[in-house]
Design a protein around this motif. Structure first.
Motif, PDB file in Angstrom:
ATOM      1  N   ALA A 128       5.411   5.440   4.351  1.00 12.98           N
ATOM      2  CA  ALA A 128       5.182   6.310   5.511  1.00 12.98           C
ATOM      3  C   ALA A 128       3.909   5.924   6.260  1.00 12.98           C
ATOM      4  N   ASN A 129       3.003   5.237   5.589  1.00 11.07           N
ATOM      5  CA  ASN A 129       1.725   4.843   6.176  1.00 11.07           C
ATOM      6  C   ASN A 129       1.749   3.371   6.621  1.00 11.07           C
ATOM      7  N   GLY A 130       2.921   2.838   6.906  1.00 12.57           N
ATOM      8  CA  GLY A 130       3.037   1.486   7.429  1.00 12.57           C
ATOM      9  C   GLY A 130       3.063   0.385   6.384  1.00 12.57           C
ATOM     10  N   GLY A 131       3.189   0.737   5.100  1.00 11.99           N
ATOM     11  CA  GLY A 131       3.316  -0.268   4.048  1.00 11.99           C
ATOM     12  C   GLY A 131       2.012  -0.892   3.576  1.00 11.99           C
ATOM     13  N   LYS A 132       0.903  -0.427   4.067  1.00 15.75           N
ATOM     14  CA  LYS A 132      -0.393  -1.036   3.690  1.00 15.75           C
ATOM     15  C   LYS A 132      -1.019  -0.360   2.480  1.00 15.75           C
ATOM     16  N   ALA A 133      -1.039   0.951   2.452  1.00 22.65           N
ATOM     17  CA  ALA A 133      -1.649   1.743   1.391  1.00 22.65           C
ATOM     18  C   ALA A 133      -1.176   3.181   1.575  1.00 22.65           C
ATOM     19  N   PRO A 134      -1.267   3.998   0.523  1.00 18.34           N
ATOM     20  CA  PRO A 134      -0.910   5.408   0.728  1.00 18.34           C
ATOM     21  C   PRO A 134      -1.896   6.065   1.687  1.00 18.34           C
ATOM     22  N   SER A 135      -1.511   7.192   2.258  1.00 15.02           N
ATOM     23  CA  SER A 135      -2.442   7.924   3.120  1.00 15.02           C
ATOM     24  C   SER A 135      -3.673   8.289   2.302  1.00 15.02           C
ATOM     25  N   ALA A 136      -4.793   8.502   2.965  1.00 19.26           N
ATOM     26  CA  ALA A 136      -6.050   8.789   2.273  1.00 19.26           C
ATOM     27  C   ALA A 136      -5.912  10.001   1.356  1.00 19.26           C
ATOM     28  N   PHE A 137      -5.318  11.098   1.859  1.00 14.24           N
ATOM     29  CA  PHE A 137      -5.189  12.286   1.018  1.00 14.24           C
ATOM     30  C   PHE A 137      -4.257  12.038  -0.152  1.00 14.24           C
TER      31      PHE A 137
END
Length: 191
Positions: A128-137
């Motif tokens: 969901a965050n563009g495949g780079k890393a999970p969202s910060a939260f």
């Protein structure tokens, strides 16, 4: 010790949007935390960062392609079809597709505990965050809640000790924690 309270329909496939897909073939329950049978498909160059499972052993047998594997502090090793790589609990490791074609592995993780839930949520958020890393939260929440089971070694200690608590506080004030209602409790690493 109990197993995770989450149950999925099998096979259960997750995709992180950056070249990694895991299919949980089945969960074999037992009094020792259960065992997950898995298959993963990894695109060339893709693979998880250096991480550790504090409670789980993990084993992957190459079906197709070439896997690069590294235990923290050691030189990488490379393995082809029919070869198996096993990562013992408590040992930081990473693996990646070291070839030019799709890497397909079959394997297991045991005891499973919350591995399927943790990876499902990390992959969902990463995709969901563009495949780079999970969202910060999401990253802060999952890494903090399940720190007795999993750790991403590449996240600096300062981030885990200072940034994560701030991110969690702000996220909770914004109601972001509600999406994790019903999340299974973490398993203590004391047994």
């Amino acid at each position: 010790m109990t197993t995770t309270t989450m149950r999925y329909t099998y096979p259960h496939t997750i995709d992180n949007g950056s070249g990694e897909q895991i299919t949980f073939i089945r969960f074999n329950d037992n009094e020792k935390g259960g065992m997950l049978e898995i298959e993963n498909r990894v695109h060339p160059g893709a693979g998880p960062p250096m991480h550790v499972h504090h409670l789980q052993d993990e084993s992957l047998t190459v079906i197709e392609g070439k896997i690069g594997a590294q235990v923290a502090g050691r030189e990488p090793t490379f393995h082809g079809p029919g070869e198996t790589v096993t990562f013992l609990r408590g040992i930081a490791h990473r693996f990646w597709n070291a070839g030019d074609d799709m890497l397909i592995c079959k394997g297991w993780a045991r005891p499973a505990y919350n591995m399927e839930y943790f990876l499902t949520e990390i992959y969902r958020s990463t995709k969901a965050n563009g495949g780079k890393a999970p969202s910060a939260f999401d990253g802060a929440y999952l890494q903090s809640k399940y720190k007795t089971e999993f750790d991403v070694i590449e996240i600096p200690v300062l981030v885990k000790k200072v940034i994560f608590p701030i991110t969690l506080l702000l996220g909770k004030l914004a109601g972001k924690h509600r999406r994790f209602a019903g999340a299974p409790e973490a398993v203590s690493n004391r047994h």
